[in-house]
Design an enzyme around this catalytic site. Structure first.
Site, short mmCIF file in Angstrom:
data_model
loop_
_atom_site.label_atom_id
_atom_site.label_comp_id
_atom_site.label_asym_id
_atom_site.label_seq_id
_atom_site.Cartn_x
_atom_site.Cartn_y
_atom_site.Cartn_z
N ASP A 275 -0.12 5.21 0.98
CA ASP A 275 -0.30 6.21 2.04
C ASP A 275 -0.38 5.54 3.41
O ASP A 275 -1.21 4.66 3.63
CB ASP A 275 -1.56 7.03 1.78
CG ASP A 275 -1.40 7.91 0.55
OD1 ASP A 275 -0.42 8.65 0.50
OD2 ASP A 275 -2.23 7.81 -0.37
N HIS B 82 -9.91 18.54 -6.54
CA HIS B 82 -8.95 17.44 -6.45
C HIS B 82 -7.73 17.69 -7.34
O HIS B 82 -6.60 17.36 -6.95
CB HIS B 82 -9.64 16.11 -6.80
CG HIS B 82 -8.77 14.93 -6.45
ND1 HIS B 82 -8.10 14.20 -7.39
CD2 HIS B 82 -8.43 14.41 -5.24
CE1 HIS B 82 -7.39 13.27 -6.77
NE2 HIS B 82 -7.58 13.36 -5.48
N ASP C 143 0.88 -1.17 0.00
CA ASP C 143 0.00 0.00 0.00
C ASP C 143 0.92 1.23 0.00
O ASP C 143 2.13 1.12 0.23
CB ASP C 143 -0.86 -0.04 1.27
CG ASP C 143 -1.56 1.27 1.54
OD1 ASP C 143 -2.22 1.78 0.62
OD2 ASP C 143 -1.41 1.80 2.67
N GLU D 15 -0.43 11.19 5.13
CA GLU D 15 -1.75 11.83 5.29
C GLU D 15 -1.64 13.25 5.86
O GLU D 15 -2.50 14.08 5.57
CB GLU D 15 -2.70 10.97 6.11
CG GLU D 15 -3.15 9.68 5.44
CD GLU D 15 -3.87 9.87 4.09
OE1 GLU D 15 -4.17 11.01 3.70
OE2 GLU D 15 -4.09 8.85 3.41
C1 XBP Z 1 -5.07 6.40 1.03
C2 XBP Z 1 -6.08 7.29 0.51
C3 XBP Z 1 -5.74 8.26 -0.48
C4 XBP Z 1 -5.18 9.61 -0.06
C5 XBP Z 1 -5.62 10.65 -1.03
O1 XBP Z 1 -4.67 5.54 0.01
O2 XBP Z 1 -7.24 7.13 0.83
O3 XBP Z 1 -6.98 8.47 -1.07
O4 XBP Z 1 -5.64 10.00 1.23
O5 XBP Z 1 -5.13 10.37 -2.27
P1 XBP Z 1 -3.78 4.19 0.29
P2 XBP Z 1 -5.77 10.97 -3.64
O6 XBP Z 1 -3.64 3.99 1.76
O7 XBP Z 1 -4.59 3.10 -0.40
O8 XBP Z 1 -2.47 4.44 -0.41
O9 XBP Z 1 -6.14 12.39 -3.40
O10 XBP Z 1 -4.66 10.80 -4.63
O11 XBP Z 1 -6.98 10.13 -3.98
MG MG Z 2 -2.84 3.20 3.50
#
Ligand code: XBP
Ligand code: MG
Length: 266
Positions: free
Chosen positions: A11, A81, A9, A18
């Site tokens: 983020d 966005h 994954d 975040e």
């Molecule tokens: C985490 C998310 C992402 C980001 C925002 O994704 O929910 O949506 O917070 O990204 P993961 P975007 O943990 O699956 O990597 O603005 O690019 O959608």
């Molecule tokens: Mg994540």
């Protein structure tokens, strides 16, 4: 079963991003003349909705009064966005973001050991690329054989779609892979796709329900420390990390055996 690929994954797992996404959302709202402010507490709740556009839409649907006509809402969300993505990628490029402890060593260990690397994320591709460049350098994208990002799957996590998409591109079965996630939504997505999952909780996901995970551990670096049986000191090496990941994968139970609902691959 031999470990053939690790699917990361992004983020919260590769890096604590975040708290870069959140100010980027807030600046985009400010630039658009909106008085919305996502503080930590609100953002923590909003993170239940994966994907930036989906998160904004959920926020609007939860009772925001807008001057925008209903037929223009999609355009507003897309514009917010786009601006947020541009701010986020600029912030990453200006430096200061680092991979979480143990992530670079596990990546290096996997590469030396011939274990393939992939990404399965609900974030947009532009944001993934910006993070990989900022942390792994210009060649960062080439480290991952498959990059499955938000645009690749119709339904975001906790739906299994993005993992099924990554597995199809790797041409591997779920049991040949190990997913690494930080959130309950991510764990559910990977488990529904049949992958054993290692969870390293992040700033916002601590306290979530990680039942069904193959292991929950605060950082990947600790995985190698725990695996050391000889009590030796010193930083865990890439080979320690990949050996620990392989041992965890070998001992993991199929998510189906843990009562996770089976989803057809396709
Ligand atoms: C985490 C998310 C992402 C980001 C925002 O994704 O929910 O949506 O917070 O990204 P993961 P975007 O943990 O699956 O990597 O603005 O690019 O959608
Ligand atoms: Mg994540």
């Amino acid at each position: 079963m031999t470990l053939k690929a690790i699917i990361f994954d992004v983020d919260g797992t590769l890096a604590e991003t975040e708290e870069i996404h959140r100010p980027a959302f807030n600046l985009a709202f400010q630039d658009a003349g909106l008085d919305w402010l996502w503080d930590e507490a609100l953002y923590g709740r909003l993170l239940q909705v994966a994907g930036g556009k989906e998160r904004i839409r959920h926020f609007i649907d939860s009772g925001k009064r807008l001057r925008t006509a209903p037929e223009d809402i999609d355009r507003l969300i897309a514009a917010l966005h786009r601006r947020k993505t541009s701010l986020y990628t600029e912030m990453l490029a200006s430096g200061g973001v680092a991979l979480r402890p143990g992530v670079p060593e596990l990546i290096e260990g996997a590469r030396c050991d011939g274990v393939r690397l992939a990404i399965a994320t609900t974030a947009s591709r532009a944001n993934v690329d910006a993070l990989l460049r900022a942390t792994l350098g210009e060649n960062g994208l080439a480290v991952f054989e498959v990059i499955a990002a938000g645009e690749c799957a119709p339904h975001k996590k906790p739906a299994p779609d993005i993992y099924l998409h990554a597995l199809a591109r790797l041409d591997l079965s779920p049991r040949q892979c190990l997913a690494i996630e930080d959130s309950e939504n991510g764990l559910r997505a990977a488990s529904r796709a049949g992958l054993p999952t290692l969870v390293t909780p992040s700033f916002y996901s601590r306290g979530e329900d990680f039942s069904g995970a193959a292991r929950v551990i605060s950082t990947l670096a600790l995985l190698a420390w725990q695996a050391r049986k000889d009590g030796s000191a010193g930083e865990p090496s890439p080979s320690d990390l990949i050996a620990a990941a392989k041992a965890l994968h070998a001992s993991a139970v199929e998510p189906w055996a843990l009562g996770v609902e089976r989803v057809a691959c396709g």
